[in-house]
Design a protein around this motif. Structure first.
Motif, short mmCIF file in Angstrom:
data_model
loop_
_atom_site.label_atom_id
_atom_site.label_comp_id
_atom_site.label_asym_id
_atom_site.label_seq_id
_atom_site.Cartn_x
_atom_site.Cartn_y
_atom_site.Cartn_z
N SER A 65 -11.96 -3.57 -3.64
CA SER A 65 -12.06 -2.12 -3.79
C SER A 65 -10.71 -1.47 -4.05
O SER A 65 -10.62 -0.51 -4.81
CB SER A 65 -12.68 -1.52 -2.51
N HIS A 66 -9.62 -2.01 -3.44
CA HIS A 66 -8.33 -1.35 -3.65
C HIS A 66 -7.66 -1.79 -4.96
O HIS A 66 -6.60 -1.25 -5.30
CB HIS A 66 -7.39 -1.63 -2.47
N ALA A 67 -8.26 -2.77 -5.66
CA ALA A 67 -7.72 -3.18 -6.99
C ALA A 67 -8.89 -3.40 -7.93
O ALA A 67 -9.19 -4.55 -8.30
CB ALA A 67 -6.85 -4.42 -6.86
N TYR B 141 -9.84 -13.16 -3.15
CA TYR B 141 -8.59 -12.40 -2.99
C TYR B 141 -7.64 -13.16 -2.09
O TYR B 141 -6.43 -13.23 -2.33
CB TYR B 141 -8.92 -11.01 -2.42
#
Length: 780
Positions: free
Chosen positions: A130-132, A64
């Protein structure tokens, strides 16, 4: 008594026990190894998956943030695990952020490990945060070397199998000692005691029992032996008495044998006399068979010679200009002569079957045209006005099949002539259909169906026997020899086919022949007519109209089938068309004044064909005998539409001269005229010699390209003439074709032995002669 170690029971028992134990231990060891293999195989994946699960979170954050340094640290950490040989992190564009690898371990046992667990395994895990969760950041790829776990597995498997082998070896030693002490040693002692027994006196000693074995199997064996020794002593005394009686019996037997020998000598003398009588009878039977063969050959020659002259002269006349009525009459006479030849061939073929000398051909031929010609021929000779004869050819039938057309024609001709003979009213329908086989091949089914007198059920089994009729009254009412169906059955079996019959007395019969079908050419052997619109007039109750309708539709013609009542024709406007197909001359007279501009084509039996003048007066442009041949009907349709006349169709063009000279050796004046006429019309120059010496004299003075040689002639026959020609170097290469009325296989072989190149049986057609000459003559 010395017994080899390997032959002792202790060794055999030990060997069997150890073998069973070894097989069982090996089986259990293999099962344990298989279970261990499955566990080890799953452990490799579980171990790597655990490392991936630990590294998945950091790897996702590295991908990321696109941090190459952290990615390199992570993959280096993964590489510290012994099985891992390559680790890398790639982004979603397949670009490696970090990648490390090292060589794989080497070992002589590696091929075995690679075969069991594969050489390497590659694992790839997608990276998400986790957020994407729906955005793919890249992949964590780990490649492991399975040899580390495989080597551990191989060590464990080797120990397992080795321990089982050692256990079996120890077990064998223990068993051998136990079996020797418990079984072999007392038995050896028992054998030695038995050999040392004093058997010379009348009192026989008892066999002692080994210690500690009084109550087991060895003790029982000793007891049985002692009893048998007593029984043997009794039996010996009885044997001595029996031998004395046997000597007496042998003396009596010698006397009896001497008497029987005398009787056998007398019987042998009678058998020799009987054998001499049988040999005499055999010679008489062979002589009768040779006489019958000679009679058949002589009969064939004597009948074929005048028939050849008859058919030859009619054929030459048919090639000359004739009107329609003359041509029709001569054609009927010509076809009737061919029926006589067919009957002669049936008799000869049946005799060949009995002698096992019939030979079949395998040549291309048009099965549809053969059926049409046969039906057309028999329709001329049937002479029955109340019987409709139809012929249906399967549109899917190939143009040319491979087989023996002569034998197929014999089968169809006999079946069809029988159907016509025993049918007074109604119909006789012949049809051929193409049928697929289960194994991928194909066969043809030829069916002859009639509405005649039928056959009783109890007579169905015997109708295929020679000289047999289904009813004693049949031969008096209908005539016939009873040879036809027997010949059909024999020919069908010879061609690996099947002949069957279904019949109901008073309602008719259906004979079906199935034969193997080998396709030589799929396309039709004739050209279809040009597209047009046709109206088919068919009297109600007749079958021919629907057969014509199916045929013309297959030719892609626009057709309309009009069923009419003979007593009352349609009064309304008749359908417009390019051509009318009429089925009777009576209908042609009734329609004479109606739509006269439409050409008429008359398709009716031979007996109803009109003269050319009468047909022209009724507006009939062409006539075709029924059942119509496909090729002839197609040409007739084109002629009707094109305005050509039958006279144009019947015109014959004289062939050009070939420039080749032939010598015809023939003693019969009529046959000279027939053969010379055929050869002259084929364009050859022909000289004639009446016998062999005259032929040799002509060869001395002239050069010839080919010699046509009759076999039976006065002064010098064809065989001797051919032998003399082959003995002279000047004439050794001239082709010689035998023209003879002898049609047996022995005659063909005799011609070949005399030096003749080929063989043509009388009577022959010009087409057959031309085909044979085209083989042996080079075009000039």
């Amino acid at each position: 008594m010395n017994i080899r170690f390997t032959d002792r029971l202790s060794f055999k028992q030990t060997r069997l026990g150890v073998l069973a134990a070894f097989m069982l231990g090996t089986l259990l060891g293999l099962i344990q190894v298989m279970v261990d293999y499955r566990a080890q195989n799953a452990a490799i994946d579980d171990e790597v998956q655990a490392q991936i699960n630990v590294s998945l979170g950091p790897a996702s954050r590295i991908a990321y943030n696109i941090d190459a340094e952290l990615a390199l640290e992570l993959v280096n950490g993964l590489l510290r695990a012994p099985p891992v040989v390559r680790a890398e992190i790639v982004d979603n564009n397949a670009i490696a952020l970090a990648s490390v690898s090292r060589p794989m371990a080497s070992s002589p046992y590696r091929p075995v490990s690679d075969a069991l667990f594969d050489r390497r395994r590659t694992y790839s895990q997608p990276l998400f945060v986790s957020h994407a969760p729906n955005e793919l950041l890249g992949h964590l790829v780990i490649e492991v070397d399975t040899f580390h776990q495989g080597a551990n597995f191989l060590r464990r498997a080797g120990l397992t199998m080795l321990s089982g082998f050692i256990l079996s070896l120890v077990l064998s030693l223990v068993l051998m000692v136990l079996f020797y002490a418990m079984l072999t040693k007392p038995l050896v002692r028992l054998i030695d005691d038995l050999l040392d027994m004093n058997t010379g006196g009348d009192d026989r000693s008892r066999l002692p029992c080994p210690d500690h074995h009084e109550r087991d199997e060895i003790g029982a064996l000793v007891e049985v032996i002692n009893r048998q020794l007593q029984s043997i002593d009794v039996n010996m005394r009885q044997k001595l008495r029996a031998e004395e009686r046997l000597r007496q019996y042998l003396e009596e037997l010698e006397i009896i044998v001497e008497a029987r020998t005398t009787e056998l000598q007398e019987t042998n003398a009678q058998l020799r006399r009987s054998n001499q009588d049988l040999e005499t009878s055999r010679e008489e039977a062979l002589g009768m068979a040779r006489a019958r063969s000679t009679f058949l050959a002589s009969m064939s020659h004597e009948i074929r010679t005048p028939i050849n002259g008859l058919l030859g002269m009619i054929g030459l006349t048919l090639d000359s200009p004739l009107n329609n009525e003359q041509r029709q009459q001569l054609t009927i006479a010509y076809d009737s002569g061919k029926v006589l030849v067919t009957l002669l061939n049936d008799i000869l073929d049946l005799s060949k079957f009995e002698a096992g000398k019939l030979q079949l051909e395998a040549i291309p031929f048009d099965l549809g045209a053969l059926l049409e010609d046969t039906a057309n021929l028999l329709s001329q000779n049937a002479g029955k006005q109340d019987v409709e004869l139809t012929c249906r050819i399967d549109p899917m039938l190939p143009g040319l099949l491979v087989g023996d057309p002569t034998r197929v024609r014999q089968i169809v001709s006999n079946l069809l002539s029988n159907a016509l003979k025993f049918t007074e009213h109604g119909y006789v329908a012949i049809q051929v259909e193409l049928e697929p086989l289960v194994n991928g091949g194909q066969q043809v089914r030829i069916s002859v169906r009639d509405s005649g007198i039928g056959i009783a059920e109890e007579a169905l089994e015997s109708i295929f026997s020679p000289f047999t009729q289904a009813d004693a009254q049949i031969s008096r009412r209908f005539g016939g020899t009873g040879l036809g169906l027997a010949l059909c059955k024999s020919l069908t079996d010879a061609m690996h086919g099947e002949l069957s019959v279904e019949s109901t007395p008073g309602q008719g019969s259906t004979f079906s022949v199935t034969l193997p079908a080998i396709t030589h050419q799929q396309a039709a052997t004739f050209e279809y007519p040009q597209p047009c619109k046709v109206v088919i007039w068919n009297q109600q109750g007749r079958l021919q109209g629907r057969i014509l309708y199916e045929m013309l539709r297959h030719w892609r013609l626009s057709c309309q089938l009009l069923d009419y009542d003979a007593e009352q024709l349609p009064t309304a406007d008749l359908p417009d068309a390019d051509l009318w197909l009429l089925d009777s001359a009576v209908l042609a007279r009734q329609l004479e004044q109606r739509q006269a501009a439409i050409p008429r084509l008359l398709v009716c039996p031979y007996t109803q064909l009109l003269s050319a003048e009468h047909a022209s007066s009724l507006g009939i442009a062409h006539q075709v005998p029924s059942p119509p041949a496909r090729a002839r009907l197609a040409r007739a349709i084109d002629h009707c539409l094109g305005g050509q006349s039958q006279q144009t169709e019947q015109a014959r063009a004289e062939p050009a001269a070939t420039g080749q000279r032939l010598l015809l050796v023939e003693d019969n004046i009529v046959n000279q005229m027939v053969a010379k006429g055929m050869l002259t019309r084929l364009g050859y120059e022909v000289d004639v010699a009446e016998q062999g010496e005259a032929a040799l004299a002509r060869l001395e003075t002239s050069d010839y390209d080919l010699v046509l040689m009759d076999c039976n002639m006065p002064v010098m026959d064809g065989y001797e003439t051919s032998r003399r020609m082959r003995a002279d170097p000047r004439w050794r290469d001239i082709p010689i074709i035998a023209l003879t009325a002898n049609a047996l296989q022995e005659d063909r072989q005799r011609c070949e032995a005399a030096g003749m190149n080929d063989y043509l049986a009388k009577p022959f057609k010009r087409e057959d002669l031309q085909a044979l000459l085209s083989i042996w003559l080079t075009p000039g």
